[in-house]
Design an enzyme around this catalytic site. Structure first.
Site, PDB file in Angstrom:
ATOM      1  N   GLU A   3       0.809  -1.235   0.000  1.00 60.01           N
ATOM      2  CA  GLU A   3       0.000   0.000   0.000  1.00 60.01           C
ATOM      3  C   GLU A   3       0.835   1.275   0.000  1.00 60.01           C
ATOM      4  O   GLU A   3       0.521   2.221   0.731  1.00 60.01           O
ATOM      5  CB  GLU A   3      -0.927   0.005   1.231  1.00 60.01           C
ATOM      6  CG  GLU A   3      -1.884  -1.162   1.268  1.00 60.01           C
ATOM      7  CD  GLU A   3      -2.644  -1.282   2.588  1.00 60.01           C
ATOM      8  OE1 GLU A   3      -3.835  -1.631   2.539  1.00 60.01           O
ATOM      9  OE2 GLU A   3      -2.052  -1.052   3.660  1.00 60.01           O
TER      10      GLU A   3
HETATM   11  C1  TNX Z   1      -4.262  -4.041   4.850  1.00 57.72           C
HETATM   12  S1  TNX Z   1      -2.647  -6.401   4.391  1.00 57.72           S
HETATM   13  C2  TNX Z   1      -2.976  -3.800   5.279  1.00 57.72           C
HETATM   14  C3  TNX Z   1      -2.732  -3.390   6.660  1.00 57.72           C
HETATM   15  C4  TNX Z   1      -4.008  -3.223   7.418  1.00 57.72           C
HETATM   16  C5  TNX Z   1      -4.960  -4.339   7.071  1.00 57.72           C
HETATM   17  C6  TNX Z   1      -6.215  -4.322   7.857  1.00 57.72           C
HETATM   18  C7  TNX Z   1      -1.607  -5.367   4.173  1.00 57.72           C
HETATM   19  C8  TNX Z   1      -0.392  -5.849   3.576  1.00 57.72           C
HETATM   20  N1  TNX Z   1      -1.869  -4.106   4.530  1.00 57.72           N
HETATM   21  O1  TNX Z   1      -1.982  -2.205   6.682  1.00 57.72           O
HETATM   22  O2  TNX Z   1      -3.728  -3.238   8.786  1.00 57.72           O
HETATM   23  O3  TNX Z   1      -5.265  -4.247   5.718  1.00 57.72           O
HETATM   24  O4  TNX Z   1      -6.991  -5.439   7.598  1.00 57.72           O
END
Ligand code: TNX
Length: 539
Positions: free
Chosen positions: A343
């Protein structure tokens, strides 16, 4: 006149009569008989093969443990078993001791080079009336084997069989080895901090179910949780808060070593994750040069993602990363370093690729194999690096084209932070609601049609935006994580929801004894009884 002898005799017979009467009364009551059918014991995860012989090993105060002494680790495995049995049934079972006590029955924990036991974690368990023989090639295999043995010992003794308490262990043979070498859970200690004791409790519970990896998400926008001696403000500043604004916390390097050691005693690998180039607000608050935008960000206590980034074109950022990776790698005996990489919405694609390429080299320089969330596969990385597939099938396929291995953690199926249903007290639901059956009824081997040879294993991540203490952690993790242990340890032919459901119900006495605040899913007919008995007199 009554003589003294007569008096003594009378008392004796009176006492005898009372005993007889007491016994008769006892016989009129329902006599609980232990189940001695090995195939009926609720083992979790389910072993490859179980062959019952319909008798029992009587575990009691005359039992002793002997282990191979020439191979390292076996004696410790014996001691671990003895300690766990002490807390379960309050018996002191000696390990490799010359004892003057009577020893009638023996548990042998043997190093064996047998070809059948080739896989590192394989073990075989032979339970006879007078001996239990646990054979394994490695102490790690023996350690997995004693988890099975712990599960075979009933929660309560059967006092009707002999004068002393006896815990009947059903006899037979178990042949077992794991389906996947990597069986993990992740704990996000960045959004909310969990102290060393909490992490140890989680490790201990996971190891009972043969999980062998704990991935610690040590940094995020909301907090930096591990001491870096060359960059002290990371924890002083970046570790000072958490989601919701409570005081956060962090592990000193000594704390981290303690966790690593505790895990190692359970043959569990700790994987440290420093998430970058996104998810780095806490680092940039501590050292504002890292974000390269000339601004000093503020500590963040919310739950949004994707707003922070490191400056990917500044050499000082890479010197910083080099220090961080070096210091953590020095105190991490496991082979992996997780760089996050998810992300990074405000990092330009070309900068992201440049960043991941450079950081991979740093990780390798410090002797570790890089893991990154599935996005990292868009960079030009090496086939030895590992893609952690959580969201994008396209990214997972890219990784496979590069010859990389993948860790299977699809958010829709394996995220422990997803709520069970609309009534769940904690959790998110952006990917799905994951009730206990959904968590179990899928196949990591087939999910997304990825080639089996590229699958390193399965991991169930527990993000902590909505949980801030161990009770809440346990509510989301249990019972689902037990299902993930089975999806990664047991072969597909041995996995069946109807059968699993019954075995899961039988975990309640253990979870209760360990004071685990699991979610009592209405899909499961939880057994609160101490031990399942077959009774002579039927109701
Ligand atoms: C996505 S999964 C994220 C996390 C969040 C999570 C909450 C991922 C690699 N990144 O930063 O905590 O969703 O479900």
């Amino acid at each position: 006149m009554m003589t003294k002898t007569f008096l003594t005799k009378s008392i004796f017979f009176l006492a005898l009569a009372m005993v007889v009467i007491a016994c008769q009364k006892k016989q009129k009551k329902r006599i609980p008989m232990p189940t001695t059918d090995l195939s009926k014991v609720s083992l979790m995860p389910k072993p490859v093969k179980t062959v019952p012989t319909h008798s029992a090993f009587a575990l009691d105060q005359f039992t002793a443990i002997y282990t191979s002494k020439s191979s390292t680790g076996f004696e410790e495995v014996g001691k671990f078993l003895s300690k766990k049995l002490k807390s379960k049934i309050n018996l002191d079972i000696p390990v490799n001791e010359e004892t003057s006590n009577i020893v009638e029955r023996i548990i042998y924990i043997n190093q064996s080079d047998s070809i059948e036991l080739g896989a590192t974690e394989a073990y075989q368990l032979y339970i006879n009336q007078d001996s239990i023989i646990l054979n394994a090639n490695t102490a790690e295999g023996a350690f997995r084997g004693i988890q099975t043995l712990r599960q075979l010992v009933p929660e309560t003794s059967n006092d009707t069989l002999a004068e002393q308490a006896i815990w009947p262990v059903p006899s037979g043979k178990i042949v077992d080895n794991p389906n996947f070498a990597y069986r993990g859970s992740m704990l996000d200690v960045a959004r909310h901090f969990f102290n060393v004791e909490d992490v140890k409790k989680y490790i201990d519970l996971l190891s009972y179910y043969k999980i062998n990896v704990l991935h610690l998400h040590l940094s995020d926008d909301q907090g930096w949780r591990i001491e870096i001696k060359s960059w002290p403000k990371l924890t002083e500043v970046g570790g000072s808060t958490e989601v919701g604004g409570e005081a956060g916390g962090y592990y000193t390097q000594e704390d981290y070593k303690e966790i690593v050691q505790y895990a190692a005693e359970r043959y569990m690998t700790i994987i440290p994750e420093i998430d970058m180039p996104g998810h780095t607000n806490a680092a940039s608050v501590s050292y504002p040069f890292l974000n390269g935008n000339g601004k000093t960000p503020k500590l963040y206590e919310g739950t949004h993602v994707g707003f922070s980034t490191f400056d990917t074109r500044k050499d000082t950022v890479y010197s910083f990363i080099d220090d961080v990776v070096r210091e953590i790698s020095e105190i991490t005996p496991g082979p992996y370093f997780h760089i996050g990489g998810d992300e990074s919405h405000v990092t330009k694609k070309k900068d992201y690729i440049y960043f991941v390429n450079r950081v991979e080299k740093i990780v390798q320089k410090h002797g570790k194999r890089m893991i990154g969330w599935d996005e990292v596969a868009i960079a030009d990385i090496d086939s030895t690096s590992i893609s952690h597939w959580w969201s994008s099938e396209e990214n997972a396929k890219k990784a496979i084209e590069k010859g990389m291995q993948i860790i299977v953690s699809p958010a829709k199926k394996a995220y422990l932070d997803m709520s069970y249903d609309t009534l769940s007290k904690h959790g998110l639901h952006w990917a799905a609601y994951i009730p206990v059956d959904t968590a179990y009824v899928w196949s990591p081997e087939e999910y997304g049609g990825m080639p089996l040879e590229n699958i390193l294993g399965v991991e169930a991540p527990l993000w902590s935006e909505t949980i801030s203490n161990i009770d809440e952690l346990e509510y989301l993790a249990f019972p689902r994580v037990i299902g993930y242990s089975e999806l990664s340890w047991s072969i597909p032919e041995n996995r069946d929801w109807e059968d699993y459901k019954i075995r899961l119900a039988d975990q309640a006495p253990f979870l209760d004894r360990m004071n685990v605040k699991y979610y009592p899913s209405p899909l499961i007919d939880w057994k609160k009884s101490k031990y399942s008995y077959e009774t002579i007199e039927k109701d």
